[in-house]
Motif scaffolding. Structure first.
Motif, PDB file in Angstrom:
ATOM      1  N   VAL A  13       0.844  -1.206   0.000  1.00 58.37           N
ATOM      2  CA  VAL A  13       0.000   0.000   0.000  1.00 58.37           C
ATOM      3  C   VAL A  13       0.877   1.253   0.000  1.00 58.37           C
ATOM      4  O   VAL A  13       0.625   2.201  -0.754  1.00 58.37           O
ATOM      5  CB  VAL A  13      -0.968  -0.003   1.209  1.00 58.37           C
ATOM      6  N   ALA A  14       1.898   1.258   0.824  1.00 60.72           N
ATOM      7  CA  ALA A  14       2.793   2.412   0.898  1.00 60.72           C
ATOM      8  C   ALA A  14       3.485   2.655  -0.440  1.00 60.72           C
ATOM      9  O   ALA A  14       3.564   3.794  -0.911  1.00 60.72           O
ATOM     10  CB  ALA A  14       3.830   2.203   2.002  1.00 60.72           C
ATOM     11  N   GLU A  15       3.976   1.605  -1.064  1.00 54.46           N
ATOM     12  CA  GLU A  15       4.652   1.748  -2.356  1.00 54.46           C
ATOM     13  C   GLU A  15       3.703   2.291  -3.419  1.00 54.46           C
ATOM     14  O   GLU A  15       4.089   3.144  -4.223  1.00 54.46           O
ATOM     15  CB  GLU A  15       5.256   0.409  -2.792  1.00 54.46           C
ATOM     16  N   ARG A  16       2.465   1.825  -3.426  1.00 51.44           N
ATOM     17  CA  ARG A  16       1.484   2.330  -4.401  1.00 51.44           C
ATOM     18  C   ARG A  16       1.205   3.815  -4.180  1.00 51.44           C
ATOM     19  O   ARG A  16       1.120   4.588  -5.134  1.00 51.44           O
ATOM     20  CB  ARG A  16       0.191   1.532  -4.316  1.00 51.44           C
ATOM     21  N   ARG A  17       1.060   4.211  -2.926  1.00 55.27           N
ATOM     22  CA  ARG A  17       0.802   5.629  -2.640  1.00 55.27           C
ATOM     23  C   ARG A  17       1.996   6.508  -3.037  1.00 55.27           C
ATOM     24  O   ARG A  17       1.829   7.622  -3.519  1.00 55.27           O
ATOM     25  CB  ARG A  17       0.443   5.823  -1.168  1.00 55.27           C
ATOM     26  N   ILE A  18       3.190   6.009  -2.803  1.00 54.76           N
ATOM     27  CA  ILE A  18       4.389   6.755  -3.196  1.00 54.76           C
ATOM     28  C   ILE A  18       4.430   6.893  -4.713  1.00 54.76           C
ATOM     29  O   ILE A  18       4.703   7.974  -5.238  1.00 54.76           O
ATOM     30  CB  ILE A  18       5.665   6.068  -2.651  1.00 54.76           C
TER      31      ILE A  18
END
Length: 134
Positions: A13-18
């Motif tokens: 999720v964090a990688e997608r948001r970044i």
């Protein structure tokens, strides 16, 4: 049956948001962009004390050794501008006493040794002051 790692979901999720923020230009024109990072060299601080040193430094507190050196430097600066010879002698004795006291207190030199450039500058300044007096 193997259990899914909950951290892998959070990481995904964090990688997608970044990636989304990056594609929208959220990271463009940030302060310091294109310049190298200013990394701190805390190699001289024991590993278990690094976080404490960093917190104290960020709070504006100096380690005792640096506070001692700062005071010695301030006294040497005062010596250069002191016109009263007796006062100069007293201040020179105070500087010598502080250096000796710091060495005893920390049970090691306070980095005012012969191979330290600060030590050489301090001796030169004290010698200049002595010559002016005599």
């Amino acid at each position: 049956m193997s259990e899914a790692n909950p951290w892998s979901v959070i990481q995904l999720v964090a990688e997608r948001r970044i990636e989304e923020a990056q594609s929208q230009g959220a990271f463009d024109n940030l302060p310091g962009a294109g310049r190298p990072l200013e990394l701190e060299d805390l190699s001289h601080v024991p590993e278990d004390m690094r976080m404490a040193y960093k917190i104290l430094r960020n709070a504006g507190c100096l380690p005792p050794e640096l506070a001692e050196r700062k005071e010695i430097n301030r006294l040497v600066d005062l010596l250069e501008h002191c016109e009263d010879e007796q006062e100069r002698v007293r201040q020179m004795q105070r500087v010598r006493f502080m250096v000796t006291q710091a060495k005893v207190r920390f049970q090691r030199p306070i980095h005012l040794e012969q191979d330290d450039p600060y030590y050489d500058r301090l001796l030169d300044r004290l010698s200049d002051i002595s010559r002016k007096m005599g």
